[in-house]
Scaffold this motif. Sequence first.
Motif, PDB file in Angstrom:
ATOM      1  N   UNK A  79       0.824  -1.211   0.000  1.00  0.00           N
ATOM      2  CA  UNK A  79       0.000   0.000   0.000  1.00  0.00           C
ATOM      3  C   UNK A  79       0.855   1.255   0.000  1.00  0.00           C
ATOM      4  N   UNK A  80       2.008   1.214   0.689  1.00  0.00           N
ATOM      5  CA  UNK A  80       2.890   2.395   0.706  1.00  0.00           C
ATOM      6  C   UNK A  80       3.414   2.693  -0.688  1.00  0.00           C
ATOM      7  N   UNK A  81       3.787   1.641  -1.450  1.00  0.00           N
ATOM      8  CA  UNK A  81       4.278   1.845  -2.824  1.00  0.00           C
ATOM      9  C   UNK A  81       3.161   2.368  -3.717  1.00  0.00           C
ATOM     10  N   UNK A  82       1.974   1.782  -3.558  1.00  0.00           N
ATOM     11  CA  UNK A  82       0.833   2.215  -4.375  1.00  0.00           C
ATOM     12  C   UNK A  82       0.515   3.688  -4.120  1.00  0.00           C
ATOM     13  N   UNK A  83       0.402   4.061  -2.863  1.00  0.00           N
ATOM     14  CA  UNK A  83       0.005   5.430  -2.530  1.00  0.00           C
ATOM     15  C   UNK A  83       1.097   6.442  -2.826  1.00  0.00           C
ATOM     16  N   UNK A  84       2.335   5.979  -2.936  1.00  0.00           N
ATOM     17  CA  UNK A  84       3.421   6.918  -3.268  1.00  0.00           C
ATOM     18  C   UNK A  84       3.271   7.469  -4.677  1.00  0.00           C
ATOM     19  N   UNK A  85       2.469   6.795  -5.509  1.00  0.00           N
ATOM     20  CA  UNK A  85       2.266   7.257  -6.882  1.00  0.00           C
ATOM     21  C   UNK A  85       0.999   8.080  -7.036  1.00  0.00           C
ATOM     22  N   UNK A  86       0.292   8.297  -5.926  1.00  0.00           N
ATOM     23  CA  UNK A  86      -1.007   8.978  -6.010  1.00  0.00           C
ATOM     24  C   UNK A  86      -0.964  10.277  -5.218  1.00  0.00           C
ATOM     25  N   UNK A  87      -1.398  11.359  -5.857  1.00  0.00           N
ATOM     26  CA  UNK A  87      -1.583  12.632  -5.171  1.00  0.00           C
ATOM     27  C   UNK A  87      -3.071  12.887  -4.996  1.00  0.00           C
ATOM     28  N   UNK A  88      -3.447  13.450  -3.848  1.00  0.00           N
ATOM     29  CA  UNK A  88      -4.870  13.624  -3.540  1.00  0.00           C
ATOM     30  C   UNK A  88      -5.122  15.045  -3.041  1.00  0.00           C
ATOM     31  N   UNK A  89      -6.122  15.691  -3.637  1.00  0.00           N
ATOM     32  CA  UNK A  89      -6.588  17.002  -3.166  1.00  0.00           C
ATOM     33  C   UNK A  89      -8.088  16.870  -2.956  1.00  0.00           C
ATOM     34  N   UNK A  90      -8.532  17.139  -1.718  1.00  0.00           N
ATOM     35  CA  UNK A  90      -9.936  16.911  -1.379  1.00  0.00           C
ATOM     36  C   UNK A  90     -10.709  18.219  -1.268  1.00  0.00           C
ATOM     37  N   UNK A  91     -12.031  18.062  -1.191  1.00  0.00           N
ATOM     38  CA  UNK A  91     -12.909  19.224  -1.033  1.00  0.00           C
ATOM     39  C   UNK A  91     -12.647  19.916   0.302  1.00  0.00           C
ATOM     40  N   UNK A  92     -12.570  19.128   1.365  1.00  0.00           N
ATOM     41  CA  UNK A  92     -12.323  19.686   2.691  1.00  0.00           C
ATOM     42  C   UNK A  92     -10.824  19.664   2.940  1.00  0.00           C
ATOM     43  N   UNK A  93     -10.174  20.741   2.550  1.00  0.00           N
ATOM     44  CA  UNK A  93      -8.719  20.801   2.632  1.00  0.00           C
ATOM     45  C   UNK A  93      -8.267  20.797   4.081  1.00  0.00           C
ATOM     46  N   UNK A  94      -7.467  19.804   4.407  1.00  0.00           N
ATOM     47  CA  UNK A  94      -6.988  19.694   5.793  1.00  0.00           C
ATOM     48  C   UNK A  94      -5.505  20.028   5.827  1.00  0.00           C
ATOM     49  N   UNK A  95      -5.172  21.021   6.643  1.00  0.00           N
ATOM     50  CA  UNK A  95      -3.770  21.345   6.907  1.00  0.00           C
ATOM     51  C   UNK A  95      -3.487  21.089   8.372  1.00  0.00           C
ATOM     52  N   UNK A  96      -2.271  20.644   8.654  1.00  0.00           N
ATOM     53  CA  UNK A  96      -1.882  20.350  10.030  1.00  0.00           C
ATOM     54  C   UNK A  96      -1.407  21.628  10.721  1.00  0.00           C
ATOM     55  N   UNK A  97      -1.550  21.633  12.027  1.00  0.00           N
ATOM     56  CA  UNK A  97      -1.168  22.803  12.826  1.00  0.00           C
ATOM     57  C   UNK A  97       0.354  22.872  12.912  1.00  0.00           C
ATOM     58  N   UNK A 137       4.686  37.394   7.276  1.00  0.00           N
ATOM     59  CA  UNK A 137       5.876  37.799   8.055  1.00  0.00           C
ATOM     60  C   UNK A 137       6.902  36.679   8.217  1.00  0.00           C
ATOM     61  N   UNK A 138       6.438  35.473   8.431  1.00  0.00           N
ATOM     62  CA  UNK A 138       7.358  34.351   8.631  1.00  0.00           C
ATOM     63  C   UNK A 138       7.504  33.464   7.403  1.00  0.00           C
ATOM     64  N   UNK A 139       6.888  33.854   6.300  1.00  0.00           N
ATOM     65  CA  UNK A 139       7.041  33.114   5.063  1.00  0.00           C
ATOM     66  C   UNK A 139       6.644  31.657   5.189  1.00  0.00           C
ATOM     67  N   UNK A 140       7.539  30.782   4.739  1.00  0.00           N
ATOM     68  CA  UNK A 140       7.258  29.349   4.787  1.00  0.00           C
ATOM     69  C   UNK A 140       7.206  28.806   6.215  1.00  0.00           C
ATOM     70  N   UNK A 141       7.728  29.557   7.177  1.00  0.00           N
ATOM     71  CA  UNK A 141       7.719  29.107   8.573  1.00  0.00           C
ATOM     72  C   UNK A 141       6.482  29.599   9.329  1.00  0.00           C
ATOM     73  N   UNK A 142       5.496  30.108   8.610  1.00  0.00           N
ATOM     74  CA  UNK A 142       4.258  30.563   9.233  1.00  0.00           C
ATOM     75  C   UNK A 142       3.443  29.370   9.726  1.00  0.00           C
ATOM     76  N   UNK A 143       3.006  29.433  10.974  1.00  0.00           N
ATOM     77  CA  UNK A 143       2.137  28.393  11.520  1.00  0.00           C
ATOM     78  C   UNK A 143       0.719  28.635  11.004  1.00  0.00           C
ATOM     79  N   UNK A 144       0.116  27.607  10.400  1.00  0.00           N
ATOM     80  CA  UNK A 144      -1.182  27.798   9.743  1.00  0.00           C
ATOM     81  C   UNK A 144      -2.348  27.687  10.706  1.00  0.00           C
ATOM     82  N   UNK A 145      -2.108  27.206  11.946  1.00  0.00           N
ATOM     83  CA  UNK A 145      -3.195  27.048  12.919  1.00  0.00           C
ATOM     84  C   UNK A 145      -3.920  25.740  12.755  1.00  0.00           C
ATOM     85  N   UNK A 146      -4.843  25.487  13.669  1.00  0.00           N
ATOM     86  CA  UNK A 146      -5.596  24.235  13.640  1.00  0.00           C
ATOM     87  C   UNK A 146      -6.423  24.146  12.367  1.00  0.00           C
ATOM     88  N   UNK A 147      -6.209  23.066  11.612  1.00  0.00           N
ATOM     89  CA  UNK A 147      -6.884  22.818  10.325  1.00  0.00           C
ATOM     90  C   UNK A 147      -6.640  23.938   9.324  1.00  0.00           C
TER      91      UNK A 147
END
Length: 664
Positions: free
Chosen positions: A489-507, A543-553
């Motif tokens: 499953x790890x090999x299979x999923x390594x070839x798949x990119x997924x973008x969903x309707x409910x975009x989830x970002x980690x804190x 202000x912090x560019x790529x190091x900006x914390x995006x917050x919960x979700x």
Amino acid sequence: MQNFLRISLYVLRYRKLVVLSVVCALIVSAFWALNLSIAFPVVKVLFQNDSLHEFVDAEIATRQTTISELSDSLEQVPEIDVKRRARLQYLMGEESRHVLLLTRIRNSVLPWVPHDRFDTMAVILGVLLLATVIKGLFIYFQELLVGSIVQLTVNAIRQDCFRAALRLDVQSLSRIGTSSLMSGMTNDIEQMTQAIRVFGVTLVREPLKACACTALAFFVNWRLALLSITMVPLLGLVFSFFGKRLRRASHRTMESMAKIYECISETFGAARIVIAFSGFRKHRRQFLKANREYYAGSMKIVMLGALSRPISETMGVLGVFAALAPGAYLVLRETDTILGIQLAAEPMSIAELATLYALLAGTLDPVRKLSSVFEQIKRGMAGCERVFGLIDRRTTVPEPAAPRMLIPHNSLITFRNISFRYDTLEMEGTVRPLALKNVSLDVRFGEVIAVVGGNGSGKSTLLSLLPRFMDPDEGQILIDGVDIREFRTADLRSQIGLVTQETFLFNDTIYENIRYGNPTATTEMIQQAAEKAQASGFIQQLPDGYQTIVGEKGGKLSGGQRQRIALARAIVRNPSILILDEATSAVDSHSEDVIHTVLKDFAVGRTVFIITHSLSSAFLDLVDRIAVLDQGQIRAVGTLSELQQNAPATLHMLQPEIVHSRAA
């Protein structure tokens, strides 16, 4: 018992610490019993006006006289009377053993003991104080060692629990529920922690203390000590009776705690909806109901625990009385028998009775402590059952026994006669209908295909089978002619990119959220992915560019910004297969145009699935074919022109301007 053995396997990983803690418990137990045995010299000095020197000398003299008398009696007994001679020889042996012990005490201990009775008492109290201090030090070391063992053990169990949950498939996780997972990894494991700590400290040290006191009591008078332990089987029955009920009650309280977690999670996870619809009262009622259920279950546990403690203590006291009452009779009547039953080798002194009583009373403290922690142990064992139940769960998406190597997709993806039904939940009772019915579809490498259908048509379900979030009940999915179940499953999923309707970002930072798509990505690769996703512009303005914390979700970013970060996450993965699941349904027209521009470049040389309930004109120039799903079946597949000619009834799935423009 099985759960206890499994916990033991975790604990034994730290066997050196376990051995040290048991050694500390043994030392504590020895000092506990020795402290209580000091009752003998205290009674001798305070109540019988004897100095210890005089007592020991008198005892040695008396027993030597007894040995001489027994020896004379033995000579007078004819050799043919074997039984009587054996009895006299046994008594002589007993007296000789006592003389030897007293002689050793006189030669080794008494030189350090003053002759004055008050000074002797002062020395006894000093020894008692020193022994108590030493015992306290070893109690401290034992609890320190046990605390370390407990935390290491619980950390290992929690890690295994989390690892087991991560191995589960989407359906299994949905069946368990997020609230139950959270409750299991927090509340249930906390109950386990308390039980393991109690076991490491109380269930090891207290029985050893009771055993040490009982052993010395047997040395003083084994017959009376034997009488006192007659209550042990009854005590076991009491613990068994309450234990079963405590375990059931504990299960119910843990389920109630899971409902509390669920209520909190739903209420504050949908805070906007709750506030917008003024649903405070409904959620308060739900929380109140869950709290009351938890209260009722907790009070049952409290009631059972409150009953078990006095009952066990009463039985312990009865056990002490079973030895004390006959002992008092022997002392007051100056005899060694009751109703012709010999209960002592010789008439007991008040000092011996006091020592026996002190030692037997010393067993009551461990019994009291054991009964007080019984409730915690049963709650912990109930927590163990739930936690190990999660660890033992097996995914319905198993790994292949002999996986095949997966090369980058370059030919054809085939959905062959796919049928799928979601698992039936226990509360539903009836079997769910098929979500997909005999679906077949071929998608060539490099093709962009739009999977269109209304709510519940099965479009998202179909594409969820491709990365093996679930497996079909019937049929096969093949990538370049090979069944996807033959790949890891790890090999299979390594070839798949997924973008969903409910975009989830980690804190976390924007950088880490993009890198999540490819943990091995360099900073340059992440920046390039952000540029391709047209996210670098707004990122650099922060202000912090790529190091900006995006917050919960990702709550500190707008919907369009979150979607572009999600696109960058998929792009940095460099997948050969890209799945967009309603990726544009929750964004504005500008963000939709951005996504279109990104895909126009990124889709080249990849197989792309665009899942949507309504295909917009912005994506029509990207799409090679359209597959229309309805009620779990493919109704039509083809280009827009082919659909207009061969399946005009399906065109209502497309936006009106597409249909009209093409028709014109």
